[in-house]
Design a protein around this motif. Sequence first.
Motif, PDB file in Angstrom:
ATOM      1  N   TYR A 103       0.836  -1.202   0.000  1.00 28.53           N
ATOM      2  CA  TYR A 103       0.000   0.000   0.000  1.00 28.53           C
ATOM      3  C   TYR A 103       0.872   1.253   0.000  1.00 28.53           C
ATOM      4  CZ  TYR A 103      -3.735  -3.305   0.799  1.00 28.53           C
ATOM      5  OH  TYR A 103      -4.616  -4.355   0.649  1.00 28.53           O
ATOM      6  N   LEU A 104       0.308   2.381  -0.420  1.00 29.39           N
ATOM      7  CA  LEU A 104       1.074   3.592  -0.689  1.00 29.39           C
ATOM      8  C   LEU A 104       1.011   4.562   0.495  1.00 29.39           C
ATOM      9  CD1 LEU A 104      -0.112   4.160  -4.371  1.00 29.39           C
ATOM     10  CD2 LEU A 104       2.025   3.116  -3.599  1.00 29.39           C
ATOM     11  N   PRO A 105       2.106   4.707   1.232  1.00 30.49           N
ATOM     12  CA  PRO A 105       2.102   5.601   2.401  1.00 30.49           C
ATOM     13  C   PRO A 105       1.805   7.040   2.019  1.00 30.49           C
ATOM     14  CG  PRO A 105       4.029   4.150   2.418  1.00 30.49           C
ATOM     15  CD  PRO A 105       3.388   4.011   1.065  1.00 30.49           C
ATOM     16  N   MET A 106       1.149   7.748   2.955  1.00 25.19           N
ATOM     17  CA  MET A 106       0.859   9.168   2.767  1.00 25.19           C
ATOM     18  C   MET A 106       1.074   9.902   4.085  1.00 25.19           C
ATOM     19  SD  MET A 106       0.134  10.080  -0.302  1.00 25.19           S
ATOM     20  CE  MET A 106      -0.584  11.680   0.012  1.00 25.19           C
ATOM     21  N   ARG A 107       1.227  11.206   3.981  1.00 25.97           N
ATOM     22  CA  ARG A 107       1.406  12.036   5.163  1.00 25.97           C
ATOM     23  C   ARG A 107       0.077  12.207   5.906  1.00 25.97           C
ATOM     24  NH1 ARG A 107       4.216  14.235   0.998  1.00 25.97           N
ATOM     25  NH2 ARG A 107       6.483  14.416   1.280  1.00 25.97           N
ATOM     26  N   SER A 108       0.197  12.567   7.177  1.00 22.86           N
ATOM     27  CA  SER A 108      -1.007  12.897   7.936  1.00 22.86           C
ATOM     28  C   SER A 108      -1.566  14.229   7.452  1.00 22.86           C
ATOM     29  CB  SER A 108      -0.681  12.977   9.434  1.00 22.86           C
ATOM     30  OG  SER A 108       0.279  13.985   9.670  1.00 22.86           O
ATOM     31  N   SER A 109      -2.877  14.370   7.581  1.00 23.16           N
ATOM     32  CA  SER A 109      -3.551  15.598   7.178  1.00 23.16           C
ATOM     33  C   SER A 109      -4.883  15.644   7.912  1.00 23.16           C
ATOM     34  CB  SER A 109      -3.782  15.622   5.664  1.00 23.16           C
ATOM     35  OG  SER A 109      -4.654  14.561   5.279  1.00 23.16           O
ATOM     36  N   LYS A 110      -5.622  16.684   7.664  1.00 20.84           N
ATOM     37  CA  LYS A 110      -6.915  16.828   8.336  1.00 20.84           C
ATOM     38  C   LYS A 110      -7.849  15.674   8.000  1.00 20.84           C
ATOM     39  CE  LYS A 110     -10.539  20.247   9.193  1.00 20.84           C
ATOM     40  NZ  LYS A 110     -11.041  21.602   8.871  1.00 20.84           N
ATOM     41  N   ILE A 111      -7.831  15.192   6.752  1.00 23.34           N
ATOM     42  CA  ILE A 111      -8.721  14.100   6.385  1.00 23.34           C
ATOM     43  C   ILE A 111      -8.043  12.740   6.517  1.00 23.34           C
ATOM     44  CG2 ILE A 111     -10.120  15.517   4.846  1.00 23.34           C
ATOM     45  CD1 ILE A 111      -8.651  14.280   2.481  1.00 23.34           C
ATOM     46  N   ASN A 112      -6.769  12.742   6.878  1.00 18.59           N
ATOM     47  CA  ASN A 112      -6.026  11.501   7.096  1.00 18.59           C
ATOM     48  C   ASN A 112      -5.187  11.662   8.366  1.00 18.59           C
ATOM     49  OD1 ASN A 112      -4.770   8.975   6.697  1.00 18.59           O
ATOM     50  ND2 ASN A 112      -3.158   9.883   5.428  1.00 18.59           N
ATOM     51  N   PRO A 113      -5.839  11.811   9.518  1.00 18.75           N
ATOM     52  CA  PRO A 113      -5.134  12.208  10.738  1.00 18.75           C
ATOM     53  C   PRO A 113      -4.080  11.228  11.216  1.00 18.75           C
ATOM     54  CG  PRO A 113      -7.408  11.592  11.215  1.00 18.75           C
ATOM     55  CD  PRO A 113      -7.300  11.704   9.742  1.00 18.75           C
ATOM     56  N   LEU A 116      -2.436   7.329   7.353  1.00 18.54           N
ATOM     57  CA  LEU A 116      -2.666   6.004   6.784  1.00 18.54           C
ATOM     58  C   LEU A 116      -2.392   6.030   5.282  1.00 18.54           C
ATOM     59  CD1 LEU A 116      -5.922   4.931   8.666  1.00 18.54           C
ATOM     60  CD2 LEU A 116      -3.536   4.742   9.384  1.00 18.54           C
ATOM     61  N   PRO A 117      -2.185   4.862   4.667  1.00 18.42           N
ATOM     62  CA  PRO A 117      -1.910   4.826   3.231  1.00 18.42           C
ATOM     63  C   PRO A 117      -3.120   5.269   2.416  1.00 18.42           C
ATOM     64  CG  PRO A 117      -1.331   2.745   4.295  1.00 18.42           C
ATOM     65  CD  PRO A 117      -2.122   3.533   5.289  1.00 18.42           C
ATOM     66  N   ILE A 118      -2.889   5.511   1.147  1.00 19.96           N
ATOM     67  CA  ILE A 118      -3.971   5.845   0.228  1.00 19.96           C
ATOM     68  C   ILE A 118      -5.023   4.746   0.261  1.00 19.96           C
ATOM     69  CG2 ILE A 118      -4.541   5.980  -2.238  1.00 19.96           C
ATOM     70  CD1 ILE A 118      -1.929   7.500  -2.652  1.00 19.96           C
ATOM     71  N   GLY A 119      -6.292   5.154   0.432  1.00 18.50           N
ATOM     72  CA  GLY A 119      -7.398   4.201   0.397  1.00 18.50           C
ATOM     73  C   GLY A 119      -7.834   3.671   1.745  1.00 18.50           C
ATOM     74  N   PHE A 120      -7.223   4.133   2.838  1.00 15.38           N
ATOM     75  CA  PHE A 120      -7.645   3.729   4.181  1.00 15.38           C
ATOM     76  C   PHE A 120      -8.322   4.940   4.820  1.00 15.38           C
ATOM     77  CE2 PHE A 120      -4.741   0.489   3.079  1.00 15.38           C
ATOM     78  CZ  PHE A 120      -5.033  -0.627   3.861  1.00 15.38           C
ATOM     79  N   ALA A 121      -9.661   4.936   4.807  1.00 15.69           N
ATOM     80  CA  ALA A 121     -10.431   6.124   5.159  1.00 15.69           C
ATOM     81  C   ALA A 121     -11.082   6.002   6.521  1.00 15.69           C
ATOM     82  CB  ALA A 121     -11.504   6.372   4.097  1.00 15.69           C
ATOM     83  N   LEU A 122     -11.344   7.160   7.111  1.00 17.04           N
ATOM     84  CA  LEU A 122     -12.056   7.234   8.380  1.00 17.04           C
ATOM     85  C   LEU A 122     -13.555   7.249   8.122  1.00 17.04           C
ATOM     86  CD1 LEU A 122     -11.182   9.471  11.394  1.00 17.04           C
ATOM     87  CD2 LEU A 122     -13.514   9.479  10.517  1.00 17.04           C
ATOM     88  N   ASN A 123     -14.288   6.432   8.877  1.00 19.33           N
ATOM     89  CA  ASN A 123     -15.743   6.377   8.775  1.00 19.33           C
ATOM     90  C   ASN A 123     -16.339   6.508  10.163  1.00 19.33           C
ATOM     91  OD1 ASN A 123     -18.196   4.179   9.101  1.00 19.33           O
ATOM     92  ND2 ASN A 123     -18.402   5.439   7.278  1.00 19.33           N
ATOM     93  N   THR A 124     -17.334   7.361  10.308  1.00 19.65           N
ATOM     94  CA  THR A 124     -18.002   7.532  11.595  1.00 19.65           C
ATOM     95  C   THR A 124     -19.370   6.877  11.555  1.00 19.65           C
ATOM     96  OG1 THR A 124     -16.875   9.645  11.955  1.00 19.65           O
ATOM     97  CG2 THR A 124     -18.811   9.195  13.311  1.00 19.65           C
ATOM     98  N   ASP A 125     -19.637   5.973  12.514  1.00 24.64           N
ATOM     99  CA  ASP A 125     -20.919   5.281  12.518  1.00 24.64           C
ATOM    100  C   ASP A 125     -21.992   6.132  13.186  1.00 24.64           C
ATOM    101  OD1 ASP A 125     -20.620   5.028  15.277  1.00 24.64           O
ATOM    102  OD2 ASP A 125     -19.997   2.925  15.189  1.00 24.64           O
ATOM    103  N   LYS A 126     -23.199   5.586  13.281  1.00 25.94           N
ATOM    104  CA  LYS A 126     -24.335   6.351  13.798  1.00 25.94           C
ATOM    105  C   LYS A 126     -24.165   6.725  15.268  1.00 25.94           C
ATOM    106  CE  LYS A 126     -27.628   4.354  10.519  1.00 25.94           C
ATOM    107  NZ  LYS A 126     -28.854   3.523  10.343  1.00 25.94           N
ATOM    108  N   LYS A 127     -23.322   5.992  15.980  1.00 30.50           N
ATOM    109  CA  LYS A 127     -23.074   6.301  17.402  1.00 30.50           C
ATOM    110  C   LYS A 127     -21.949   7.313  17.570  1.00 30.50           C
ATOM    111  CE  LYS A 127     -22.326   2.037  18.518  1.00 30.50           C
ATOM    112  NZ  LYS A 127     -22.014   0.837  19.352  1.00 30.50           N
ATOM    113  N   GLY A 128     -21.326   7.699  16.476  1.00 30.49           N
ATOM    114  CA  GLY A 128     -20.237   8.656  16.560  1.00 30.49           C
ATOM    115  C   GLY A 128     -18.870   8.019  16.700  1.00 30.49           C
ATOM    116  N   ASP A 129     -18.810   6.687  16.661  1.00 26.76           N
ATOM    117  CA  ASP A 129     -17.524   6.006  16.780  1.00 26.76           C
ATOM    118  C   ASP A 129     -16.778   6.051  15.453  1.00 26.76           C
ATOM    119  OD1 ASP A 129     -18.144   5.373  19.393  1.00 26.76           O
ATOM    120  OD2 ASP A 129     -18.899   3.371  18.911  1.00 26.76           O
ATOM    121  N   ALA A 130     -15.479   6.228  15.515  1.00 27.91           N
ATOM    122  CA  ALA A 130     -14.642   6.333  14.322  1.00 27.91           C
ATOM    123  C   ALA A 130     -14.047   4.969  13.973  1.00 27.91           C
ATOM    124  CB  ALA A 130     -13.528   7.349  14.552  1.00 27.91           C
ATOM    125  N   TRP A 131     -14.155   4.596  12.692  1.00 28.11           N
ATOM    126  CA  TRP A 131     -13.639   3.328  12.192  1.00 28.11           C
ATOM    127  C   TRP A 131     -12.684   3.594  11.036  1.00 28.11           C
ATOM    128  CZ3 TRP A 131     -15.432  -1.671  13.758  1.00 28.11           C
ATOM    129  CH2 TRP A 131     -16.458  -1.639  14.715  1.00 28.11           C
TER     130      TRP A 131
END
Length: 621
Positions: A103-113, A116-131
């Motif tokens: 997988y392709l490493p990337m720097r941290s940023s506001k949308i990638n805190p 994580l590598p390209i394609g590993f995204a943050l998802n928040t569920d209905k309870k507010g938990d981050a996955w």
Amino acid sequence: MTLPSYSNKLIGASVLLGLVGCSSLYTHHEWYSEAENITPLQSEQAVPKRVVLEQAWDKDIRKGFWYTSQGSQIIPYSWFTWLEVADSKDLFRSNEHMNYLGYLPMRSSKINPSALPIGFALNTDKKGDAWVGMTCAACHTNQLDYQGVKYLIEGAPTLANFVLFFDRLSIAMNATNADPIKFQRFAKNVLAEDYSLESAAKLKASFASMALKIAQRQTVNDLPPSYPENFTSYARLDAFGNIQNQGTAFALHNLSNSNTPNGPVSYPFLWGTHQSDVVQWNASAPNTPVVGPLARNIGEVVGVFGGLSIEKAPFWKRLFGIKTTYSSTVDMLGLGQLETWVKTLKSPQWPEQMPAIDMQKAASGSILYQTQCAGCHQVIAREDEYKLYDAIKTPVAEIGTDPITAWNAEFHQAKSLVLEGTKEFILAGDKFKAETDAISVPVNGVVGIILKDPKTALKAGLMPLGDNAKSRTKSLVEYAELNVLKRKKIHDPTVNNTGKKENGELNLAGLVYKARPLNGIWATAPYMHNGSVANLWETLQKPKDRQTSFWVGNRNFDPVKVGFVNEAAPASKLYPSPSSKFEVLDENDKIASGNSNQGHDYGTDLSDKEKWQLVEFMKTL
């Protein structure tokens, strides 16, 4: 800078989703950053500088494509941030480790805190938990290296090793769960200022439960010991098999209700996907606007941790004829946005920094292409890449390439369990019998997800819709009927219900593979649907003369043969080489089922001079 702790806190009536004339209602996703309240970590390791090719995407679209959630949920985001590999304190997400997995490493940023590598995204569920979950960029973004320059190719097939990633994730979680000292380090990082013996104990219980689920998925999709260790490995995956098992084994809650995922394929490139009349290597899914792309993308999320669950409806719902209920974590609006971007993606053009294309050779090759290739792989000018096209569907028996992918998709069987007696497409199709085509279960789940929230589905489906797609717009019911026809078995009288003939041969009647335009083909090695041919030069060799063994995973590009160099990628200080040998032959020197490099003998009768001319022309596509 530290990362703060994360919160641990019906089927209705027929809805027509293909509404001609509504294409202007929604042109974009009301997208927002789910990472706004998470402080980005400082990147721990250097990220390589990459040259970005012109593919009609700007910087914001690229980042959005990499990190917009599609609803995939692997494990909680903070867990993935602080999880260590099994045998050291090295973080699982470290650049060195993720590079080893391809997988392709990337720097941290506001949308990638968490960097994580390209394609590993943050998802928040209905309870507010981050996955953390995968998005399509994880499997459809690649990097080619040539003389020290690293080229980022959007939409290109990854060289990553998904099976190794998931195996090591399961092993890492098991090791963390079993080692009190390792778990304590993990818990103190995850809980931060909320750490206490009580909170750590609660975290341990949740962690152990998740570790079991991860191990179960790994076990269900594992290959029997008779298969070599690197059968799937870098640059390919049996995506169909994983999606089938996610439906039959996990959505239906019976882990034994699965099939062996032994038909791996090379990840397809994304440019031109939205414009094709069908998708999938076996052309099994109609790509009708509104419904088609949405259904296709939901199916993809189901395969990468979309949390599909199909349950028997409660008694009071069954009184109204509702027999099953559907739930998932799929983010349909996120999918709508991703598809909107994919629709605008163009193929990459041969970089100027590469050795210049010999235009005289290419001119001769263009004539050869018309006689040898264009009958299946039509030529589409770059300015016409956004136009719709009908892909050529070539019978598997005719093309002669490995049949396992197409055969598995058609003939894998599974118990229908709670679905027995319900309609295959809920509103259309035959009723499920006790045993069914395995792929029918996740397809049923996709329709269930759409019908559970038709308003959101309509909005998501309309997002990428343009005026030139109206002629193909269909309703959900019409789409279902088309899908049934696409997957209609054509039975030979000598074939039994296992899909094999009386002599044990596979029944290939009615099975096809999709041929598509070859725009950008130079950036998509290895070739054939199963990644069994290393480079374009090898595709033009007589099948009996093709390489039966070559390295996969090395990013160094060969601009002559057009593929990757045939040698192992260098190992890092901590990890082995991020590459493996692809072997056509098994230990008995027979072609391994799923790994055949035979067939597709078009152009193989040309002289070597003509073959080099043809390769040179394909660089221009």
